[in-house]
Every structure is written in C-alpha cells, then in structure tokens.
Scaffold this motif. Structure first.
Motif, PDB file in Angstrom:
ATOM      1  N   ALA A   1       2.796   5.634  -7.703  1.00 21.97           N
ATOM      2  CA  ALA A   1       3.977   5.786  -8.556  1.00 21.97           C
ATOM      3  C   ALA A   1       4.071   7.234  -9.027  1.00 21.97           C
ATOM      4  O   ALA A   1       3.081   7.794  -9.512  1.00 21.97           O
ATOM      5  N   ILE A   2       5.267   7.823  -8.874  1.00 22.74           N
ATOM      6  CA  ILE A   2       5.517   9.192  -9.326  1.00 22.74           C
ATOM      7  C   ILE A   2       6.694   9.167 -10.293  1.00 22.74           C
ATOM      8  O   ILE A   2       7.788   8.720  -9.939  1.00 22.74           O
ATOM      9  N   GLY A   3       6.481   9.638 -11.501  1.00 20.57           N
ATOM     10  CA  GLY A   3       7.554   9.767 -12.474  1.00 20.57           C
ATOM     11  C   GLY A   3       8.137  11.174 -12.428  1.00 20.57           C
ATOM     12  O   GLY A   3       7.399  12.155 -12.520  1.00 20.57           O
ATOM     13  N   VAL A   4       9.456  11.281 -12.251  1.00 24.15           N
ATOM     14  CA  VAL A   4      10.120  12.582 -12.236  1.00 24.15           C
ATOM     15  C   VAL A   4      11.014  12.693 -13.457  1.00 24.15           C
ATOM     16  O   VAL A   4      11.372  11.689 -14.082  1.00 24.15           O
ATOM     17  N   GLY A   5      11.389  13.928 -13.803  1.00 24.51           N
ATOM     18  CA  GLY A   5      12.192  14.119 -15.002  1.00 24.51           C
ATOM     19  C   GLY A   5      11.368  13.837 -16.242  1.00 24.51           C
ATOM     20  O   GLY A   5      10.166  14.120 -16.294  1.00 24.51           O
ATOM     21  N   SER A   6      12.001  13.212 -17.247  1.00 20.18           N
ATOM     22  CA  SER A   6      11.293  12.982 -18.510  1.00 20.18           C
ATOM     23  C   SER A   6      11.469  11.585 -19.074  1.00 20.18           C
ATOM     24  O   SER A   6      10.851  11.255 -20.084  1.00 20.18           O
ATOM     25  N   GLY A   7      12.278  10.724 -18.435  1.00 15.41           N
ATOM     26  CA  GLY A   7      12.562   9.424 -19.024  1.00 15.41           C
ATOM     27  C   GLY A   7      11.827   8.263 -18.402  1.00 15.41           C
ATOM     28  O   GLY A   7      12.111   7.106 -18.705  1.00 15.41           O
ATOM     29  N   PHE A   8      10.853   8.520 -17.551  1.00 22.93           N
ATOM     30  CA  PHE A   8      10.178   7.427 -16.858  1.00 22.93           C
ATOM     31  C   PHE A   8       9.213   6.696 -17.795  1.00 22.93           C
ATOM     32  O   PHE A   8       8.744   7.234 -18.795  1.00 22.93           O
TER      33      PHE A   8
END
Length: 782
Positions: free
Chosen positions: A479-486
């Motif tokens: 799992a990769i969270g991008v941006g800031s809202g994950f």
C-alpha cells in the motif's frame, strides 16, 4: 440453572431444609451424584451436559458448549426465545451442599440460575446460603471441669445450638480446682504430664496450669480445618488454587476445568472434561464450535509438491484457517523451510491506482509520471499490469484490468487517464477479481495499491477481507499513500495482512524512491543508484534503466566516464606512468599529466625548444607541379607545397607558438603558427600549404597549414621562430624545379642540395622520410 433432572427443584420453590442429603447414582456406586446422565443445564450462554468424568468414572457437569447463531441458553436448551428459569430475582436455593441464586447471568433478558457455589467442609447449605456449622465445646450437659483455679460447667450459654463452657467461677482463697471441685487439697486430673487427648475438635494436654501441685488438663486448643487423631491435629493446611467456585478455564489439552471445593475444604480445579463435539474446542472455558484444522498459524508457509509451497490463510467468511493451492517457485529457485530461495525473482506487479477527483492536480501528475518512468525503466524485466479506479461515470465501479505483460509501459500509459469527476474511492471493489490476471499461483505475485484516500463505497472490513483473500493464495499486497489525505492506519493494516510494505509518498521524489525500494524488494535484488535493480533471465540481479550519463554494468549503473567500467563491455581501462586512465565516449584513453603527451601509448615529457638548432628545416617543396602531395585527390600548387621539419633537440618538443615564416630575406611573414603539438625527438613534421590530409607514416606527423606557405618558385627565405623569438633555423633558396625538393644531406645536419643530387637519394623527394626512404629517426646522426 438445570433441567432434565440435573438439580434441585423446578426453580420456583424455596428450599426449607437444612441441606439435601447426598444421593448415590445407581450406575456409579461410590460417586456423589452431581447430576443425572445426559441431563442438561445452562451455563452462561452455553449448555452443559452431564457426562462421565474419564478420570473418576463419576457423573459430572461437562464444559459449556456455546450457543451458535445468536441463540442463548434457556432451561438447558439453546433457543431464540427465552423463558424465566426462576422467580423472583434474588431467590436462593440449595442444590446438595451448594447454593445458587436467581438472576441475570447470560445475554438474554430472562432470569437464570447462577452457577453453583459449593459450601466448604465446615459449612452447610441452609435456605440457599452456606452457613458455618458449630461444634460442641464440651459434653454432656452438666459436666463440671476446672479452668485454672476455678470451675466451669457444660451447657447452652449462647445463641447457637452447640454446647459451651460456662464462665469460670474462681475458687476461694487457699483452694484450687481439682477434678471439677474446689478444695484445700488436690488430686491429679491426668497422668502422666504431657499426655494429649482429643476433645471437641481440638487437643488438651496434661500439665500444671493452676496454683496447686497437681496435674491438670489444659484448655482445648482447636485443630481448625484439621482433624484431631490420638491427641494430634492431623491433615495438611491447604490453599485455594483457583479464584472462585464455579469459574471455568481451558487446560493445556483443550479440556474444560471447573473451580470447586475439594475434600480439604480448599478451592481447586477439577480434572479437565473434553468438549463433546468433533469440531468443538475450549475457548475461555467454553466449548465452542471450531474449524477443521487445515494448516498451522496464519501466514505459515510449507514446502509442497515438486518445487513450491502452500500458505496458511484465513477465510474471512467463516474465520476458519484455509490452506492455499500449490504456489510454484520460479526457475533458479527451490523451496526450503517454506520459502523459495536461491536466486532473484521476476515479479508480476499489478498496480491498483486511485483516480478519484481528489487526485486531480500535482498528486496525479507526479503519481502518473513516476509510475510510467518506473515501467519504462524495467520494461522487459518485470511483468506490469494495472487497474485504475473509479471507472467512467459510476463512482463505485472499479474499472477494467490491464493484463500483466513484460513490455507494458504503453498499456500502463493508456490506463492512467485523467482523474474522474467522481469523489468515491471503492478500494474493496478495486481489490476484487484480481487473481485471474496472475494465472497459476507463483512466488512473484504482487498487488500495489496507490491511493490518497480511504474506502467510501464499502467498509474498512470489506477492504481487509479482499486483502486476506489475495494473501490466502500467496499474493503479496503493498500500500502506497500519496498526497496527504490517505488513511495511514488502513494502509498499515493492508500491508500487515497482505505481507507487503506500507509507504507514504507525499512528493514526486518520495514516490520515485518508494517504487525503487519496492521493486528491489520484490525482485530480491539490491537497490541501484542512478537506475533500477531487476532479476535477469539467468536468475542473477542486474541494473537496468540507468539515468542519462550512466550505463549498466552487472548490478550497478556506472558513469559513462568511469574508467573502471568503460563502455558496453564495462572494461577496466589501463593507466600509464605520468597519466591516468579515462573513458571517453565508451572507449578507453589516457590523460597525461601536465607536461606530458601520449605518444605510442606512453605519456612522454613534452616541453618547448629553447636553442637554435633544436628544430631544423630538413626538406621543402616550393614547386609541386602537378603532383597531389597532400593526398586529397586534387593537384593544387599552393595547397601541395610542403615543408619538412625535424626535432633535433634530443627531447619531445612542445610546438605551441612556433611559427613558420616565408618571404623575401629580411621581409618574411608568418604563414603558420603551431598549436599544442608534441613532437618526439628525431621525429618529423610535414606541413602542407592547405587542404586536409589523411596521410600517416612512421616517425612523421602530416599537418594542414593555414592557407598557403607562399614558397616562390624563383627563391625565398624560410625561417622557424620560437614563441619567444628564438630563431631555430633559417634557409634561403634561389631557384626551384618542378616536383623536385631541396633537402639536407645528410638528413638533419647537412647542407641543402636538390634531392635528385643527394647522396643515397632515391627519386625527386623523400617527403616524410629519410633521403634513402627509411623512417625517422633512423637516419639522423646522434
């Protein structure tokens, strides 16, 4: 809480006696009848059955079997509808020498009997309560005894029903008590001193306990929980070994144990009673319907088949363990200890990418560009596929899958469309139905979820269920969270269940580094600086996709100027004395130190000429006639004029600033100035008037002039002048003949003669060679 004959009464009448007499079961002589065979009763939200204890052969209550499907126990039966087992709340009854109370003890709304609370050895169950039973201190009524120097009598002097000693009446002065009477004299009450006897649950001892000289019995010292035998308190003092009567636990063998009073009046765990059902197991003291045992702990891997393994997972629907189908090891790998090892892995990576409306902007831009860059870098080495969600106009539609392929950068590019107008994030749906893309299970299957949000079309549990299903077949989920809202907690849970990594990539650089780390991890190859590490077809790690200015050498990307890994063959370039090895455009070369020049593969000292005669004019052609001396394919009088110079200094000469002057004597003009050229000792330079030349020769360098040497056929002067003005050599000629040169004879030192008249000469000139045709410096005198 009992039914079917397992207890005392129907639960609605108060016990009026002082404890039920113990009954002996007809089928189990010598056992206390705790319950009737096959009787049932409620125990919390489970049903206990009366079974034969394997250890004692006696009938005992078995461990409770939890009611399934939301049912609760009522009157010894699992039911969706309950009825009160007793009325009213708070009613207490005795069942044998154990008490039970009416109240709320399970998950339904009906009243139930509590678990039995056994009375201790010195207690009796009376009207639903365990009451301490008294013991006579003396007897029979009316007996008189001594107590020190006084008398006392046996009778009923308190509120219980047992006999007690009265208050002691002191003897008159001068008297003492002997055998229950006060007198001036005395008689021994006992013999000999030290004799001990049992009385009223205690011990009395013969000795001297008053003011006379006679032996007396002491006061009785109670044995407490012990028994008095032959004047001694016997029996061990025990301690409770469990926390409370009626509590249950599972023993090491998975059997149900109950906390009960033993014969020594202490609480102890009973022998374990096995759960009756084939698939039942003991959980927190309750027999629970279990799962068939298919494998070990979740996540365990066991080698299986010819060369592969199986993984232990869990079925999200039933919660039961489930074993995967056969997962094959890749070529060059073999299974040992549940893992495929021995070589690297060619992975299959299915990117599952969020394109919901929140991704619009810079987050989408860097996500798309970094994914495409990674796909292009590893193309042909890693199988790549994709699902980009949500699709089309439906916010919860997960979209189609782009199949896995080795050369799939263009397929990925076509799938990475601009973000949708929909704000929905169907993570669970996007993770559904991926397994057919992988085909038969193998060790290199990976799903990489990339998102900036959290599940909005379903539940978090549904997301994790899909991850578990993938893990059950051996597919690793990252799992990769991008941006800031994950949702970082959800991504961590996905990685934990899926056996992969959880990453945060809030910038383009961070995502590049994450993708490089991930690909290095799934290939079992080290990360590569300035490139990507992948697994080659031979099972060895290799570097691919090197950055501009770098090229692949085995498992590294090396600089194109790296002399230790030069060119496509990654050759180690040899060095030289007074110079260093360099890689120039993929070819090895040597860069000589300052003051040295590369000549015949060696760095040779090169410095300016300083004295007259260091450089000499050795031969010249003023009238080339129709001969193409410079070899450019055209005969041109001014271009084919030439002057031959020879280095007579004894060392390599740096020609920078040396000028060739021609013209009338006293009025010569510069025709050519040499650049940073080094000429070895004894070597020659042939300078043409103009036009490029491709001529080469041993011991000679052929050069193109600056336009013309201006050598007049009717005579002129030629001079060689250093950068500091030193005149190295000069010669004035008066005539010339077509195609016939003037040359020094012998070479380098002699006077000028026409070549056709030179001793040992051959032909009309010897341009670039000695008079006799040999190579420089062979013809020069020391």
């Amino acid at each position: 809480m009992s039914s079917g004959g397992g207890g005392g009464g129907d639960g609605f009448a108060l016990d009026t006696g002082g404890g039920d007499a113990a009954e002996v079961d007809a089928d189990t002589a010598g056992c206390v009848a705790v319950c009737a065979a096959d009787a049932t009763r409620c125990d919390g939200d489970g049903v206990s059955t009366c079974v034969v204890d394997a250890a004692t052969g006696c009938l005992v209550w078995g461990g409770p079997v939890a009611c399934a499907g939301g049912l609760s126990c009522s009157n010894g039966v699992c039911s969706a509808v309950c009825s009160d087992e007793c009325l009213p709340a708070g009613t207490a009854l005795c069942e044998g020498q154990a008490a039970k109370r009416c109240g709320q003890y399970d998950s339904d709304s009906c009243l139930d009997w509590s678990a039995l609370e056994p009375c201790r050895a010195n207690e009796l169950c009376i009207n639903g309560a365990c009451v301490v039973q008294c013991q006579d201190e003396c007897g029979p009524v009316g007996v008189v005894g001594c107590d020190g120097d006084g008398t006392r009598s046996c009778g009923q002097f308190d509120s219980d029903s047992c006999l007690d000693w009265s208050v002691t009446t002191a003897c008159s002065p001068g008297e003492s008590c002997s055998n229950g009477s006060c007198s001036a004299g005395c008689d021994d009450e006992c013999l000999p001193s030290g004799t001990r006897l049992c009385e009223a649950g205690g011990v009395k001892t013969c000795g001297q306990y008053d003011s006379d000289v006679c032996l007396d019995w002491s006061a009785v010292v109670s044995c407490g929980a012990q028994s008095c035998v032959n004047g001694e308190c016997v029996g061990s003092t025990c301690q409770d070994s469990c926390p409370g009567a009626g509590q249950k636990r599972c023993d090491a063998g998975g059997r149900v144990q109950t906390c009960q009073l033993g014969a020594d009046s202490c609480l102890a765990w009973t022998a374990g009673v096995a759960c009756p059902g084939a698939n039942e197991s003991c959980v927190d003291g309750v027999c629970t319907q279990g799962c068939p045992v298919e494998c070990g702990a979740v996540g365990d891997q066991v080698c299986s088949g010819a060369n592969g393994y199986r993984v232990c997972g869990v079925d999200p629907a039933s919660g039961c363990d489930t074993e995967s189908s056969f997962i094959s090891c890749q070529p060059h790998n073999s299974c040992s200890g549940g893992d495929c090892g021995g070589a690297c892995v060619v992975p299959e990576i299915l990117f599952v990418v969020d394109r919901s409306s929140s991704m619009l902007g810079s987050v989408w831009d860097y996500t798309r560009s970094r994914l495409l860059a990674a796909a292009e870098a590893v193309e042909g080495e890693v199988k790549i596929g994709a699902r980009v969600f949500p699709a089309g106009g439906s916010g919860c539609d997960p979209g189609a899958i782009v199949g896995l392929a080795l050369d799939n950068a263009s397929g990925l590019e076509g799938a990475l469309l601009a973000p949708s107008d929909a704000s929905s994030t169907p993570l669970a749906a996007a993770l559904t139905g991926l397994t057919p893309s992988f085909g038969d299970p193998n060790q290199g299957e990976h799903v990489v979820l990339i998102t900036d949000g959290s599940e909005t079309c379903g539940t978090t549990a549904s997301v994790l269920d899909q991850v578990q299903l993938l893990a059950n077949r051996g597919t690793t989920v990252h799992a990769i969270g991008v941006g800031s809202g994950f949702d970082s907690e959800l991504l961590d849970d996905i990685a934990a269940i899926g056996g992969g990594g959880s990453y945060a990539a809030s910038s383009s650089t961070a995502l590049r580094d994450v993708l490089k780390e991930l690909i290095a991890d799934v290939t079992s190859c080290p990360s590569v600086a300035y490139g990507w590490g992948t697994c080659g077809s031979g099972g060895s790690c290799q570097a691919v996709g090197c950055s501009s200015g770098y090229h692949a050498c085995a498992q590294q990307c090396r600089s194109n100027t790296d002399a230790t890994a030069c060119g496509a063959t990654c050759k180690v370039c040899p060095g030289a004395t007074h110079g260093a090895a360099v890689c120039d455009s993929g070819a090895c070369a040597i860069a000589c130190d300052v003051g040295y020049v590369l000549i015949n593969g060696a760095c040779t000292a090169c410095y300016p000429a300083t004295h007259a005669g260091d450089l000499v004019i050795n031969e010249f052609m003023a009238d080339p006639g129709l001969v193409d001396y410079n070899g450019n394919g055209t005969s041109e009088p001014s271009a084919d004029e030439w002057i031959e110079l020879v280095n007579r200094s004894g060392h390599t000469v740096f020609m920078q600033g040396v000028r060739v002057m021609t013209g009338p004597p006293g009025a010569t003009a510069e025709q050519h100035a040499f650049g940073g050229l080094c000429i070895p000792a004894g070597h020659a330079i042939v300078l043409f008037g103009d036009a490029a030349t491709t001529l080469t020769g041993s011991g000679v360098t052929y050069l193109r002039g600056d336009g013309s040497l201006s050598l007049n056929n009717n005579g002129d002067r030629i001079e060689l002048i250093g950068a500091d003005g030193t005149l190295f050599d000069g010669h004035t000629y008066t005539t010339s003949a077509a195609e016939k040169s003037w040359t020094r004879a012998p070479d380098g030192t002699g006077a000028f003669v026409r070549h056709d008249n030179a001793p040992g000469g051959s032909g009309w000139d010897s341009m670039g060679a000695c008079i006799g045709g040999g190579a420089f410096p062979g013809c020069l005198a020391p």
